[in-house]
Design an enzyme around this catalytic site. Sequence first.
Site, PDB file in Angstrom:
ATOM      1  N   LEU A   1       0.827  -1.214   0.000  1.00  0.00           N
ATOM      2  CA  LEU A   1       0.000   0.000   0.000  1.00  0.00           C
ATOM      3  C   LEU A   1       0.858   1.260   0.000  1.00  0.00           C
ATOM      4  O   LEU A   1       1.963   1.294   0.530  1.00  0.00           O
ATOM      5  CB  LEU A   1      -0.967   0.011   1.184  1.00  0.00           C
ATOM      6  CG  LEU A   1      -0.449   0.160   2.614  1.00  0.00           C
ATOM      7  CD1 LEU A   1      -0.134   1.598   2.975  1.00  0.00           C
ATOM      8  CD2 LEU A   1      -1.495  -0.373   3.578  1.00  0.00           C
ATOM      9  N   ARG A   2       0.304   2.297  -0.642  1.00  0.00           N
ATOM     10  CA  ARG A   2       0.949   3.613  -0.639  1.00  0.00           C
ATOM     11  C   ARG A   2       0.223   4.498   0.349  1.00  0.00           C
ATOM     12  O   ARG A   2      -1.011   4.479   0.386  1.00  0.00           O
ATOM     13  CB  ARG A   2       0.819   4.277  -2.022  1.00  0.00           C
ATOM     14  CG  ARG A   2       1.473   3.564  -3.149  1.00  0.00           C
ATOM     15  CD  ARG A   2       0.873   4.005  -4.476  1.00  0.00           C
ATOM     16  NE  ARG A   2      -0.546   3.659  -4.572  1.00  0.00           N
ATOM     17  CZ  ARG A   2      -1.379   4.126  -5.504  1.00  0.00           C
ATOM     18  NH1 ARG A   2      -0.965   4.977  -6.415  1.00  0.00           N
ATOM     19  NH2 ARG A   2      -2.646   3.746  -5.524  1.00  0.00           N
ATOM     20  N   GLU A   3       0.958   5.278   1.123  1.00  0.00           N
ATOM     21  CA  GLU A   3       0.292   6.254   1.977  1.00  0.00           C
ATOM     22  C   GLU A   3      -0.467   7.217   1.070  1.00  0.00           C
ATOM     23  O   GLU A   3      -0.038   7.517  -0.042  1.00  0.00           O
ATOM     24  CB  GLU A   3       1.318   6.993   2.850  1.00  0.00           C
ATOM     25  CG  GLU A   3       1.954   6.050   3.843  1.00  0.00           C
ATOM     26  CD  GLU A   3       2.851   6.738   4.851  1.00  0.00           C
ATOM     27  OE1 GLU A   3       2.782   7.964   5.005  1.00  0.00           O
ATOM     28  OE2 GLU A   3       3.628   6.015   5.497  1.00  0.00           O
TER      29      GLU A   3
ATOM     30  N   LYS B   1       8.969  -7.592  -1.943  1.00  0.00           N
ATOM     31  CA  LYS B   1       8.657  -6.289  -1.347  1.00  0.00           C
ATOM     32  C   LYS B   1       9.834  -5.319  -1.455  1.00  0.00           C
ATOM     33  O   LYS B   1       9.682  -4.189  -1.933  1.00  0.00           O
ATOM     34  CB  LYS B   1       8.255  -6.484   0.116  1.00  0.00           C
ATOM     35  CG  LYS B   1       8.065  -5.203   0.896  1.00  0.00           C
ATOM     36  CD  LYS B   1       6.985  -4.339   0.287  1.00  0.00           C
ATOM     37  CE  LYS B   1       7.031  -2.942   0.826  1.00  0.00           C
ATOM     38  NZ  LYS B   1       6.024  -2.620   1.762  1.00  0.00           N
TER      39      LYS B   1
ATOM     40  N   ALA C   1      10.667  14.149 -11.526  1.00  0.00           N
ATOM     41  CA  ALA C   1      11.894  14.678 -10.922  1.00  0.00           C
ATOM     42  C   ALA C   1      11.519  15.719  -9.873  1.00  0.00           C
ATOM     43  O   ALA C   1      10.503  16.399  -9.984  1.00  0.00           O
ATOM     44  CB  ALA C   1      12.764  15.308 -12.006  1.00  0.00           C
TER      45      ALA C   1
ATOM     46  N   GLY D   1      11.241  10.393   0.140  1.00  0.00           N
ATOM     47  CA  GLY D   1      11.391  10.326   1.594  1.00  0.00           C
ATOM     48  C   GLY D   1      10.360   9.354   2.128  1.00  0.00           C
ATOM     49  O   GLY D   1       9.896   8.470   1.416  1.00  0.00           O
TER      50      GLY D   1
ATOM     51  N   CYS E   1       9.435   4.376   4.211  1.00  0.00           N
ATOM     52  CA  CYS E   1       9.637   3.098   3.518  1.00  0.00           C
ATOM     53  C   CYS E   1      10.804   3.109   2.545  1.00  0.00           C
ATOM     54  O   CYS E   1      11.798   2.421   2.764  1.00  0.00           O
ATOM     55  CB  CYS E   1       8.357   2.707   2.794  1.00  0.00           C
ATOM     56  SG  CYS E   1       6.972   2.574   3.933  1.00  0.00           S
TER      57      CYS E   1
ATOM     58  N   ARG F   1       8.174  11.496   8.277  1.00  0.00           N
ATOM     59  CA  ARG F   1       9.379  10.680   8.428  1.00  0.00           C
ATOM     60  C   ARG F   1      10.298  10.888   7.222  1.00  0.00           C
ATOM     61  O   ARG F   1       9.863  10.789   6.090  1.00  0.00           O
ATOM     62  CB  ARG F   1       9.013   9.193   8.560  1.00  0.00           C
ATOM     63  CG  ARG F   1       8.449   8.845   9.935  1.00  0.00           C
ATOM     64  CD  ARG F   1       8.034   7.398  10.008  1.00  0.00           C
ATOM     65  NE  ARG F   1       6.910   7.114   9.129  1.00  0.00           N
ATOM     66  CZ  ARG F   1       6.459   5.894   8.855  1.00  0.00           C
ATOM     67  NH1 ARG F   1       7.046   4.841   9.372  1.00  0.00           N
ATOM     68  NH2 ARG F   1       5.426   5.715   8.057  1.00  0.00           N
TER      69      ARG F   1
HETATM   70  C1  UGA Z   1       6.057   3.193  -0.911  1.00  0.00           C
HETATM   71  C2  UGA Z   1       5.665   2.289  -2.090  1.00  0.00           C
HETATM   72  O1  UGA Z   1       5.238   3.092  -3.196  1.00  0.00           O
HETATM   73  C3  UGA Z   1       4.532   1.336  -1.684  1.00  0.00           C
HETATM   74  O2  UGA Z   1       4.217   0.451  -2.747  1.00  0.00           O
HETATM   75  C4  UGA Z   1       5.005   0.539  -0.468  1.00  0.00           C
HETATM   76  O3  UGA Z   1       3.990  -0.359   0.008  1.00  0.00           O
HETATM   77  C5  UGA Z   1       5.357   1.490   0.655  1.00  0.00           C
HETATM   78  O4  UGA Z   1       6.404   2.380   0.214  1.00  0.00           O
HETATM   79  C6  UGA Z   1       5.843   0.687   1.829  1.00  0.00           C
HETATM   80  O5  UGA Z   1       6.907   0.068   1.713  1.00  0.00           O
HETATM   81  O6  UGA Z   1       5.114   0.556   2.823  1.00  0.00           O
HETATM   82  P1  UGA Z   1       4.988   5.397   0.158  1.00  0.00           P
HETATM   83  O7  UGA Z   1       6.139   5.412   1.115  1.00  0.00           O
HETATM   84  O8  UGA Z   1       3.610   5.627   0.669  1.00  0.00           O
HETATM   85  O9  UGA Z   1       4.925   3.994  -0.630  1.00  0.00           O
HETATM   86  O10 UGA Z   1       5.290   6.543  -0.895  1.00  0.00           O
HETATM   87  P2  UGA Z   1       5.512   6.649  -2.464  1.00  0.00           P
HETATM   88  O11 UGA Z   1       4.254   7.016  -3.140  1.00  0.00           O
HETATM   89  O12 UGA Z   1       6.255   5.484  -2.981  1.00  0.00           O
HETATM   90  O13 UGA Z   1       6.473   7.933  -2.517  1.00  0.00           O
HETATM   91  C7  UGA Z   1       7.748   7.876  -1.884  1.00  0.00           C
HETATM   92  C8  UGA Z   1       8.497   9.149  -2.101  1.00  0.00           C
HETATM   93  O14 UGA Z   1       8.901   9.264  -3.457  1.00  0.00           O
HETATM   94  C9  UGA Z   1       7.735  10.433  -1.783  1.00  0.00           C
HETATM   95  O15 UGA Z   1       8.589  11.293  -1.051  1.00  0.00           O
HETATM   96  C10 UGA Z   1       7.401  11.008  -3.141  1.00  0.00           C
HETATM   97  O16 UGA Z   1       7.286  12.396  -3.138  1.00  0.00           O
HETATM   98  C11 UGA Z   1       8.604  10.561  -3.957  1.00  0.00           C
HETATM   99  N1  UGA Z   1       8.360  10.464  -5.408  1.00  0.00           N
HETATM  100  C12 UGA Z   1       7.455   9.581  -5.888  1.00  0.00           C
HETATM  101  C13 UGA Z   1       9.096  11.258  -6.276  1.00  0.00           C
HETATM  102  O17 UGA Z   1       9.946  12.070  -5.860  1.00  0.00           O
HETATM  103  N2  UGA Z   1       8.869  11.143  -7.636  1.00  0.00           N
HETATM  104  C14 UGA Z   1       7.969  10.267  -8.134  1.00  0.00           C
HETATM  105  O18 UGA Z   1       7.826  10.210  -9.379  1.00  0.00           O
HETATM  106  C15 UGA Z   1       7.235   9.474  -7.253  1.00  0.00           C
END
Ligand code: UGA
Length: 437
Positions: free
Chosen positions: A154-156, A208, A256, A261, A264, A334
Amino acid sequence: MRITVIGCGYLGATHAAAMADLGHEVLGMEIDPVKREALSQGRVMIYEPHLAEMLERNVEAGRVRFTDSYAEVAAFGDLHFVCVGTPQQAESLAADVSQVESAIAGLAPYLDRPALVVGKSTVPVGTAERMARVLAAHAPAGSDALLAWNPEFLREGFAVHDTQHPDRIVVGIQDGRAEKLLRDFYAPVLEDGTPMVVTDYATAELVKVAANAFLATKISFINAMAEVCEATGADVVDLADSIGYDARIGRRFLNAGIGFGGGCLPKDIRAFVHRAGELGVEDAMTFLRHIDDVNQRQRERVVHIATAMVGGDLRGTRIAVWGAAFKPDSDDVRDSPALWVSGQLHLRGAEVRVYDPRANASARQGFPTLSYADSAVEACRDADLVLHLTEWPEFREIGPADLDGVVARPRIFDGRNVLDLDTWRSAGWAARALGRR
Ligand code: UGA
């Protein structure tokens, strides 16, 4: 079915509420009395769209309740989901799996009839096999106390949707009885056509971390390209759009900006590198260190750019920061890039005023020396520079006219590449972003 959920943080609270909503009867185990009390009243202590309503509805309907007793958990049902956290250790890159160990050790002595314990936490590969041995050794049911590993993706911000409509279900098992139970349990989700991969423990654990490592790689790849774009006058958004049309590459996760952050991606890639070292395959995973370095460099580049935009010296400047959460639709701070940048600017002498639609309170706890405003426009009062660091939709609604007479100097930096720089520039603002013309 009657199920239990051990550890009701982000993952556990969502799993408990979402599974109750699908019609299961759920008992949640939470040792933190404050969290447990809130959950029992149908309240969640985090901001996650739709979660509070769903939990409240199911608490009221009596389909979910909470306890702190392993004896009660073991008596309630025979399917137990372990959803505790595995944060980064304070002194190393490794994941701290002590909460998983204590959940299994706490539950095992009460399992006196056949049961299936299902790990959902993100763990270093090899943990499940070790936990299966602990379970069999300490459960009175012996080899009838089974273990499966069923990672959560899941994604937050989309936690409710992702839990009820996952892209896939992955289960690592050692015994066919576990597969049968999990197929019955996930029947409402499988009926939607969701694919289910049944595999061994090690593969399930690795799926995972491999998924998160791949996502982190995509982000750092495009951020590295952004730096090249800046050096050449190219535009990283046009570049991402263009390579993203290739279905083999895909456009998602090629935004980009100031980097990834959260609780996860950063800790999972570090834990993966650490585990690879323990397994003697560190060389194969060295690239993940670079992924982490590129990510860190993005944050540092923002500090340099901000410094240059205010004339080379941050002392005595006022900087407005839009966004504190690590991503929109969350109050999670976080390892938030926005707050890392804010903290650095403050340390170097700027007065930093932050506004986040949901995360001001959680940000204030970790960064009490920053100032916090009640609105995006208020954060900009007398500012020498506005930094857009978390892409909440409301920031896109603000135009140069809204900040007329508010800021001291018309300068804006877009750390998420979603603002229309031309609009700002044509209103007389100095506007910059990462990897853009
Ligand atoms: C991430 C994974 O996407 C989930 O599939 C996973 O279940 C989860 O970790 C986990 O391990 O529990 P999440 O931490 O909610 O989910 O956030 P993401 O949507 O992956 O975004 C992570 C970071 O990447 C954010 O800071 C976001 O701003 C950044 N991001 C994302 C970018 O800088 N560019 C992008 O194109 C996408």
